[in-house]
Design an enzyme around this catalytic site. Structure first.
Site, PDB file in Angstrom:
ATOM      1  N   GLU A 405       1.114  -1.457   0.216  1.00  0.00           N
ATOM      2  CA  GLU A 405       0.336  -0.171  -0.827  1.00  0.00           C
ATOM      3  C   GLU A 405       0.843   1.059   0.091  1.00  0.00           C
ATOM      4  OE1 GLU A 405      -0.460  -2.515   1.488  1.00  0.00           O
ATOM      5  OE2 GLU A 405      -2.866  -3.416   1.470  1.00  0.00           O
ATOM      6  N   GLN A 427      -8.414  -2.585  -1.044  1.00  0.00           N
ATOM      7  CA  GLN A 427      -8.884  -3.434  -0.698  1.00  0.00           C
ATOM      8  C   GLN A 427      -9.760  -3.617   0.208  1.00  0.00           C
ATOM      9  OE1 GLN A 427      -7.108  -7.955  -0.932  1.00  0.00           O
ATOM     10  NE2 GLN A 427      -7.995  -7.008  -3.189  1.00  0.00           N
ATOM     11  N   PHE A 428      -9.342  -3.286   1.259  1.00  0.00           N
ATOM     12  CA  PHE A 428     -10.144  -2.365   2.740  1.00  0.00           C
ATOM     13  C   PHE A 428      -9.964  -1.446   3.327  1.00  0.00           C
ATOM     14  CE2 PHE A 428     -11.261  -7.192   1.917  1.00  0.00           C
ATOM     15  CZ  PHE A 428     -12.458  -7.029   2.224  1.00  0.00           C
ATOM     16  N   ASP A 430      -9.278  -0.569   5.925  1.00  0.00           N
ATOM     17  CA  ASP A 430      -8.505  -0.906   7.093  1.00  0.00           C
ATOM     18  C   ASP A 430      -7.527  -1.138   6.902  1.00  0.00           C
ATOM     19  OD1 ASP A 430     -11.162  -3.142   9.375  1.00  0.00           O
ATOM     20  OD2 ASP A 430     -11.433  -2.340   7.156  1.00  0.00           O
ATOM     21  N   PHE A 431      -6.855  -1.559   5.250  1.00  0.00           N
ATOM     22  CA  PHE A 431      -5.169  -1.855   5.060  1.00  0.00           C
ATOM     23  C   PHE A 431      -4.687  -0.223   4.608  1.00  0.00           C
ATOM     24  CE2 PHE A 431      -7.331  -6.271   3.404  1.00  0.00           C
ATOM     25  CZ  PHE A 431      -7.170  -7.214   5.085  1.00  0.00           C
ATOM     26  N   HIS A 472     -11.397  -5.890   9.277  1.00  0.00           N
ATOM     27  CA  HIS A 472     -12.022  -6.023   7.506  1.00  0.00           C
ATOM     28  C   HIS A 472     -13.323  -5.114   8.357  1.00  0.00           C
ATOM     29  CE1 HIS A 472      -9.501  -9.042   6.251  1.00  0.00           C
ATOM     30  NE2 HIS A 472      -9.881  -8.764   5.168  1.00  0.00           N
TER      31      HIS A 472
END
Ligand SMILES: Cc1ncc(C[n+]2csc(CCOP(=O)(O)OP(=O)(O)O)c2C)c(N)n1
Length: 666
Positions: A405, A427-428, A430-431, A472
């Site tokens: 990321e 992607q989420f 959270d990441f 997530h």
């Protein structure tokens, strides 16, 4: 500087002309003389801090002279020679270091922390590593434009231990980007010697692990540095690929002047002093009769005069007079919003479809827009938002990324530096933690620091209610709303999502675009088929009433609507904020002045969330209109649990109705 009777470095001038050799010498001499002057000023207390590159000039000069002036170079704190070789006027450099207006950051950042598009230099941020990924982005833009340009980026050996280094090298290799990674291995990272920094023999050996050619060069030998890099650059221009170079050199002074060099063994210091890149080269040029002592003297006095004149003019420049409006105006790049009205032709779309459609239409509108993210290409992204995009727009513009990321956010920044646009899909949401540093430190601060905008949208699939557990399910907008320089958008409906995403992509500033996963496929709406935009900073009032203002966004909007549908006796304004930064304060305040009661509902846990700020604002702005304390409803102060019963208990939704009733009966 002492003149050596014989050079300790073996030079092989090959077919270099005398003119080039003298230019190499002159270009090394200049930063050295500037530094010597700075050290005097430091002792006189006239400058506050100095990071010395004494002894490392051959690398900065060799690399810069090997590039074309049009090619981007990303230097570090010991690369004064890059700036001087690119012929930045010394007046501007000195003003930069003194925090004067004629510097490159209007007094907003210090030392070498600046970039300049006039000289194709992109300076470091303090965090060292991020610029390696930014160089990837610049190289990607060069590759996509097929302009035959190479980018060169510097790091110290200490910086190679950061994740950014590894991510950047991996991405460059996977994408075969035309970039030269230059490691200046100068023996110490602050006080840390190399054996406490890495455990391989040479850092160049790492190239192999990334599938990349790598070389070790004598960083004190300016001819070797220049000729080898020039050859490599010429080769990369023809056959784009990344190359890693480890320059062996030594840091002859303290990390910065005040910190000293006590921890460096004297023998090591003495040994490297004999390898001084300038003294040795001078002695060599004398021996070959390419340079005479008279010409050398001329060079020295010419440069010293230039330094003195520039210093005088920099000192003479008046100090910056602080002005709040000027400071605030420079946080974001100006953006003239173009209102493109929706067509009357509509079709029913889910939130997920509206986002996909908007993205597709923006890809058609902006031919320089690149989408990047994990699995976004053939697979279409984990939520299928980019399904079919590769077929329509090609793999160059719809790019699967490795799991990195940070590097991808940095690549997006690099694209922006070369005038392109990027959408990065987390992607989420959270990441985003793995790309947090470049977002809050690089993207957010660049325009304020040196007028370089970050034309980047980071898409953030977020939110709970899908029994996905602590990693997530987060809705982490509050991490970004408090960072000046970022815009934060959080739509609750397909119509808003489509128009706001188009605006986010048009806006040249960095935008965090939150998309609630639980709404993706559950919320449908008639959405205009054609491209349209919606303005930032305009909340929508979904329901009007008199007894209370419900202020919310994202999933909270749907919880509020459901609750009020089930309680028809409550007469409420429901305000969907739609964008959190900028925030539509006017709509919120006007509503609360009318109703006299306010409840702010957020999905995130309470402390430090946007509800707290809105609540504080209402107390400050509407105190005399309030009939009751402002209420905040938020989720529990725990991570988000997986089991559905626990998640339901966690979420603010379950507490909203009772808190609303309590407020109304206050
Ligand atoms: C992320 C981060 N951690 C720590 C620091 C503090 N710091 C600044 S420079 C430096 C040493 C860097 O060493 P190296 O990369 O070898 O470059 P050199 O200073 O030797 O040229 C450290 C630890 C920082 N600026 N950023």
């Amino acid at each position: 500087m002492p003149t050596l009777t014989k050079s300790n470095i073996d030079y092989d001038k090959r077919n270099l002309s005398d003119k080039t050799l003298l230019q190499l010498y002159y270009n090394m001499l200049k930063p050295r003389l500037i530094e010597e002057k700075m050290l005097i000023l430091l002792r006189q207390g006239k400058i506050s801090k100095w990071f010395s590159g004494i002894g490392q000039e051959a690398i900065s000069v060799g690399v810069t002279m090997a590039l074309k002036p049009s090619e981007y170079i990303l230097p570090m704190h010991r690369n004064l020679g890059v700036f001087t070789t690119r012929e930045i006027p010394l007046h501007r450099l000195f003003c930069q270091w003194q925090g004067k207006a004629s510097g490159f950051t209007k007094g907003r950042d210090r030392s070498f922390h600046f970039g300049t598009q006039d000289y194709n230099i992109v300076g470091m941020i303090s965090h060292l590593g991020p610029q390696l990924g930014v160089a990837d982005g610049i190289a990607l833009a060069n590759l996509l434009k097929n302009n035959g340009q190479v980018a060169a980026v510097f790091t110290g050996e200490g910086g190679t231990s950061e994740g950014d280094f590894h991510e950047a090298l991996n991405v460059a290799s996977v994408w075969q980007l035309p970039v030269i990674f230059c490691i200046e291995n100068n023996g110490y990272g602050l006080s840390t010697p190399t054996n406490e920094q890495y455990h391989c023999k040479h850092l160049a050996d790492r190239g192999k692990g990334y599938g990349m050619e790598s070389f070790i060069l004598d960083g004190n030998n300016v001819i070797e540095t220049y000729t080898k890099v020039k050859k490599l650059v010429e080769s990369i221009r023809k056959r784009p690929r990344p190359i890693l170079i480890e320059f062996k050199t030594f840091r002859r002074r303290g990390h910065e002047e005040a910190s000293g060099t006590k921890y460096v063994p004297k023998e090591l210091m003495d040994e490297w002093e004999t390898k001084d890149p300038i003294e040795n080269f001078r002695s060599y040029l004398f021996s070959k009769k390419i340079l005479s002592p008279v010409i050398d003297e001329q060079y020295v006095s010419e440069i010293k005069a230039e330094i003195d004149t520039a210093l005088e003019s920099a000192y003479a420049e008046e100090d910056i007079i602080p002005n709040e409006t000027i400071e605030l105006n420079d946080v974001y790049k100006d953006f003239e919003y173009q209102d493109i009205k929706p067509s009357s032709k509509v079709k029913e779309l889910r939130l997920v479809d509206a986002i996909s459609e908007s993205l597709k239409q923006s890809m058609n509108t902006h031919k320089d827009l690149v989408i990047m993210g994990q699995d976004v290409a053939e697979y279409g992204g984990v939520f299928k938002i980019t399904e079919g995009f590769v077929e329509q727009f090609g793999k160059e513009r719809v790019r699967n990324t490795p799991i990195c990321e940070s590097a991808i956010v940095e690549v997006a920044m690099g694209l922006s530096i070369v005038g392109m646009k990027a959408v990065v899909e987390m992607q989420f949401s959270d990441f985003v933690t793995s790309g947090f540093n470049p977002i809050v430190n690089y993207l957010a601060k660049s325009h304020y620091r040196w007028s370089q905008n970050a034309d980047v949208v980071v898409r953030m699939p977020c939110g709970a209610g899908v029994a996905a557990g602590p990693f997530h399910s987060q809705t982490n907008e509050a991490w970004f709303t408090k960072t000046p320089g970022l815009k934060v958008v959080y739509p609750a409906f397909p119509f808003d999502a489509k128009g706001l995403l188009a605006t986010a992509i048009n806006d040249p500033n960095p935008v965090l675009f939150f998309e609630h996963k639980a709404l993706y496929r559950s919320i449908r709406q008639d959405v205009p088929a054609d491209y349209y935009t919606l303005p930032f900073g305009k909340a929508s009032v979904l329901k009007e009433g008199n007894s209370v203002s419900v202020i919310t966004y994202g999933a909270g909007v749907h919880w509020a609507l459901e609750t009020l549908d089930n309680n028809p006796d409550i007469s409420a304004d429901i305000i969907d904020l739609r964008t959190l930064q900028p925030l539509d304060k006017e709509t919120i305040i006007n509503s609360v002045k009318k109703t006299g009661r306010a409840i702010v509902l957020q999905e995130d846990s309470m402390f430090g969330g946007i509800a707290s700020d809105i609540s504080a604002m209402l107390v400050e702005e509407c105190f005399e209109y309030l009939d009751a304390p402002v209420k905040r409803v938020a989720s529990m102060e725990t991570p988000i649990p997986f089991a559905v019963q626990l998640e339901n208990q966690y979420l603010a939704k379950g507490k909203f109705e009772s808190t609303l009733r309590d407020l109304l009966s206050f």
